[in-house]
Design a protein around this motif. Structure first.
Motif, mmCIF file in Angstrom:
data_model
loop_
_atom_site.group_PDB
_atom_site.id
_atom_site.type_symbol
_atom_site.label_atom_id
_atom_site.label_comp_id
_atom_site.label_asym_id
_atom_site.label_seq_id
_atom_site.Cartn_x
_atom_site.Cartn_y
_atom_site.Cartn_z
ATOM 1 N N PHE A 25 -85.271 -10.162 10.668
ATOM 2 C CA PHE A 25 -83.814 -10.081 10.658
ATOM 3 C C PHE A 25 -83.329 -9.444 9.353
ATOM 4 O O PHE A 25 -83.926 -9.620 8.294
ATOM 5 C CB PHE A 25 -83.199 -11.477 10.787
ATOM 6 N N GLU A 26 -82.191 -8.718 9.442
ATOM 7 C CA GLU A 26 -81.653 -8.048 8.267
ATOM 8 C C GLU A 26 -80.190 -8.363 7.980
ATOM 9 O O GLU A 26 -79.791 -8.353 6.819
ATOM 10 C CB GLU A 26 -81.810 -6.526 8.408
ATOM 11 N N GLU A 27 -79.373 -8.638 8.984
ATOM 12 C CA GLU A 27 -77.941 -8.810 8.689
ATOM 13 C C GLU A 27 -77.219 -9.558 9.796
ATOM 14 O O GLU A 27 -77.433 -9.312 10.980
ATOM 15 C CB GLU A 27 -77.276 -7.437 8.512
ATOM 16 N N PHE A 28 -76.343 -10.482 9.353
ATOM 17 C CA PHE A 28 -75.381 -11.127 10.243
ATOM 18 C C PHE A 28 -74.054 -10.375 10.189
ATOM 19 O O PHE A 28 -73.729 -9.716 9.192
ATOM 20 C CB PHE A 28 -75.099 -12.559 9.775
ATOM 21 N N ALA A 29 -73.261 -10.522 11.231
ATOM 22 C CA ALA A 29 -71.878 -10.053 11.242
ATOM 23 C C ALA A 29 -71.080 -10.963 12.151
ATOM 24 O O ALA A 29 -71.631 -11.652 13.017
ATOM 25 C CB ALA A 29 -71.786 -8.603 11.728
ATOM 26 N N ARG A 30 -69.779 -10.987 11.947
ATOM 27 C CA ARG A 30 -68.892 -11.715 12.846
ATOM 28 C C ARG A 30 -67.700 -10.823 13.151
ATOM 29 O O ARG A 30 -67.289 -9.994 12.335
ATOM 30 C CB ARG A 30 -68.426 -13.036 12.227
ATOM 31 N N THR A 31 -67.161 -10.981 14.331
ATOM 32 C CA THR A 31 -65.992 -10.192 14.704
ATOM 33 C C THR A 31 -64.769 -10.725 13.973
ATOM 34 O O THR A 31 -64.701 -11.914 13.647
ATOM 35 C CB THR A 31 -65.772 -10.231 16.222
ATOM 36 N N PRO A 32 -63.777 -9.876 13.683
ATOM 37 C CA PRO A 32 -62.613 -10.315 12.914
ATOM 38 C C PRO A 32 -61.827 -11.447 13.564
ATOM 39 O O PRO A 32 -61.144 -12.214 12.861
ATOM 40 C CB PRO A 32 -61.764 -9.039 12.805
ATOM 41 N N ASP A 33 -61.927 -11.587 14.897
ATOM 42 C CA ASP A 33 -61.240 -12.697 15.560
ATOM 43 C C ASP A 33 -62.066 -13.986 15.530
ATOM 44 O O ASP A 33 -61.658 -15.005 16.097
ATOM 45 C CB ASP A 33 -60.885 -12.329 17.008
ATOM 46 N N SER A 41 -76.099 -4.485 2.270
ATOM 47 C CA SER A 41 -75.175 -5.226 3.134
ATOM 48 C C SER A 41 -73.823 -4.537 3.149
ATOM 49 O O SER A 41 -73.438 -3.867 2.187
ATOM 50 C CB SER A 41 -75.033 -6.673 2.637
ATOM 51 N N ILE A 42 -73.110 -4.724 4.247
ATOM 52 C CA ILE A 42 -71.732 -4.265 4.361
ATOM 53 C C ILE A 42 -70.947 -5.349 5.094
ATOM 54 O O ILE A 42 -71.427 -5.926 6.073
ATOM 55 C CB ILE A 42 -71.647 -2.901 5.090
ATOM 56 N N GLU A 43 -69.760 -5.641 4.589
ATOM 57 C CA GLU A 43 -68.935 -6.709 5.164
ATOM 58 C C GLU A 43 -67.483 -6.264 5.180
ATOM 59 O O GLU A 43 -66.929 -5.856 4.145
ATOM 60 C CB GLU A 43 -69.068 -7.985 4.326
ATOM 61 N N PHE A 44 -66.846 -6.328 6.360
ATOM 62 C CA PHE A 44 -65.420 -6.001 6.447
ATOM 63 C C PHE A 44 -64.603 -7.216 6.069
ATOM 64 O O PHE A 44 -64.867 -8.338 6.519
ATOM 65 C CB PHE A 44 -65.048 -5.548 7.855
ATOM 66 N N LYS A 49 -75.796 4.973 3.320
ATOM 67 C CA LYS A 49 -75.236 5.693 4.465
ATOM 68 C C LYS A 49 -74.722 4.675 5.471
ATOM 69 O O LYS A 49 -75.312 3.597 5.641
ATOM 70 C CB LYS A 49 -76.283 6.597 5.113
ATOM 71 N N VAL A 50 -73.623 4.991 6.130
ATOM 72 C CA VAL A 50 -73.026 4.088 7.109
ATOM 73 C C VAL A 50 -72.763 4.860 8.392
ATOM 74 O O VAL A 50 -72.170 5.949 8.366
ATOM 75 C CB VAL A 50 -71.706 3.480 6.584
ATOM 76 N N VAL A 51 -73.221 4.300 9.521
ATOM 77 C CA VAL A 51 -72.943 4.875 10.831
ATOM 78 C C VAL A 51 -72.121 3.866 11.634
ATOM 79 O O VAL A 51 -72.151 2.661 11.368
ATOM 80 C CB VAL A 51 -74.228 5.243 11.584
ATOM 81 N N SER A 52 -71.401 4.365 12.615
ATOM 82 C CA SER A 52 -70.466 3.513 13.349
ATOM 83 C C SER A 52 -70.504 3.831 14.836
ATOM 84 O O SER A 52 -70.821 4.953 15.241
ATOM 85 C CB SER A 52 -69.044 3.725 12.809
ATOM 86 N N THR A 72 -71.489 -4.834 10.129
ATOM 87 C CA THR A 72 -70.205 -5.519 10.116
ATOM 88 C C THR A 72 -69.358 -5.003 11.271
ATOM 89 O O THR A 72 -69.664 -3.956 11.865
ATOM 90 C CB THR A 72 -69.475 -5.343 8.773
ATOM 91 N N ALA A 73 -68.306 -5.758 11.574
ATOM 92 C CA ALA A 73 -67.453 -5.421 12.712
ATOM 93 C C ALA A 73 -65.988 -5.400 12.297
ATOM 94 O O ALA A 73 -65.523 -6.304 11.593
ATOM 95 C CB ALA A 73 -67.654 -6.429 13.846
ATOM 96 N N THR A 74 -65.283 -4.365 12.720
ATOM 97 C CA THR A 74 -63.820 -4.383 12.692
ATOM 98 C C THR A 74 -63.368 -4.723 14.114
ATOM 99 O O THR A 74 -64.167 -5.160 14.942
ATOM 100 C CB THR A 74 -63.263 -3.032 12.231
ATOM 101 N N LYS A 75 -62.118 -4.524 14.400
ATOM 102 C CA LYS A 75 -61.586 -4.917 15.706
ATOM 103 C C LYS A 75 -62.316 -4.257 16.866
ATOM 104 O O LYS A 75 -62.578 -4.893 17.901
ATOM 105 C CB LYS A 75 -60.088 -4.582 15.781
#
Length: 356
Positions: free
Chosen positions: A111-119, A258-261, A218-221, A193-196
């Motif tokens: 595992f490398e990274e957790f994320a959560r949705t903004p809601d 890491s990247i976090e919104f 580098k960041v891809v989306s 990470t997640a935005t809306k």
């Protein structure tokens, strides 16, 4: 693999740029606590007798508890995801972390990274997507994107079926460039990470193979939606940023960890790290989406005005409230004392940062 949705394409591309520290404003912060988390019982061994180690690589605060994922598997039915309650914004270090138990979580390795949705409705957890064995499925477990409703890990699902190895072609294609016009053969994701409506992956390594690559920020989306509790990704992958940071006094090369919104400030927090043997360091940066596109990052600074520096190899970060971050570290084989204590094999170090 699930069929990709035909979302309208969003064209975002930035060539590699050297960032200047002059952006929309400097954020100051300080490290207010460091400690060690006991992931499992000391002395735990694999079937062959080799010791099991905890190497924290992903962290998430879900509103009640802190979840830490290790990039090392552990034997038995327990997953390598451990849970601690927070007491007054601090993890309860007097007890061991309880492990999540779910066969879906056991399918993934490293595992490398957790994320959560903004809601705050969904959790995502990614591996590094850094290896596959041609003609075999034996390494497919290194290529996984798992998700579940917040607080309900028992409902975890794997994107794409048994694993998410089908996403490798999307990563390879979006990373294509003059050196690899048909797609990058080797890459490693660190950061999610997640935005809306979009997911953002950090790309830490990129090149020909695992021992012939370049460190990257580098960041891809890609666009995403949840239909009930099922995740769907769009077919609109793009490169958002490709940045080389240059800040006096910082070691090089720095690569994204890491990247976090941050929905409170409408900006991204980026953790970069440096490692050369036992010489480790990590640094925090911020950027709005527009600054990302322009190739600009702003270093987070301490009270003395210097870039905030961790003595450890930072892996992931999570907000515990609007003013506090918790950072998890992975020292690998390095032994860097934490509050005068030497990390044991069943422990992983952490830091708590207060934003001024």
């Amino acid at each position: 693999m699930k069929k990709l949705l035909p979302f309208l394409p969003l064209l975002i591309f930035s060539a590699c740029k050297v960032t200047s520290p002059r952006t929309s404003g400097t954020i100051r912060a300080q490290i207010v606590q460091e400690g060690l988390l006991d992931c499992f019982e000391n002395g735990l061994a694999n079937a062959d007798g080799s010791p099991v180690t905890c190497e924290g690589s992903a962290i998430l605060f879900d509103g009640q508890s802190v979840l830490v994922a290790s990039d090392k598997d552990i034997p038995g039915e327990r997953s390598s995801i451990f849970v601690w309650r927070l007491e007054n914004g601090r993890p309860d270090t007097l007890r061991r972390g309880g492990a999540l138990i779910n066969p879906v979580l056991k399918k993934a390795t490293k595992f490398e990274e957790f994320a959560r949705t903004p809601d705050n409705k969904h959790v995502l957890l990614t591996t590094g997507f850094d290896r596959v064995r041609p003609g075999s499925t034996s390494w497919d477990n290194y290529n996984c994107l798992i998700y579940w409703p917040m607080g309900e890990a028992a409902k975890a699902k794997m994107y794409g079926g048994e694993t998410s190895v089908g996403l490798r072609s999307a990563f390879s294609k979006v990373l294509a460039g003059p050196a690899f016009p048909d797609g990058v053969p080797y890459f490693k994701t660190e950061g999610l990470t997640a935005t809306k409506d979009r997911l953002y992956w950090g790309i830490r390594e990129e090149g020909k193979k695992y021992d012939d690559f370049t460190h990257k920020i580098k960041v891809v989306s890609v666009g995403y939606r949840f239909y009930g509790d099922s995740l769907a990704l769009a077919n609109d992958w793009s490169v958002v940023a490709d940045i080389h940071v240059s800040e006096p006094g910082l070691p090089e090369p720095l690569a994204i960890s890491s990247i976090e919104f941050d929905p409170h400030r409408n900006r991204f927090w980026i953790l970069t790290s440096y490692e050369k043997g036992s010489d480790l360091a990590s640094f925090l940066w911020t950027a709005t989406l527009e600054e990302f596109r322009a190739g600009k990052l702003t270093p987070v600074r301490d009270d003395a005005g210097q870039p905030l520096r961790f003595r450890h190899k930072g892996e992931d970060l999570t907000f515990t409230d609007a003013r506090h971050l918790m950072v998890i570290h992975d020292e690998d084989r390095a032994q860097i004392p934490v509050n005068g204590k030497v990390r044991q094999l069943n422990q992983t170090p952490y830091s708590i940062v207060r934003i001024e």
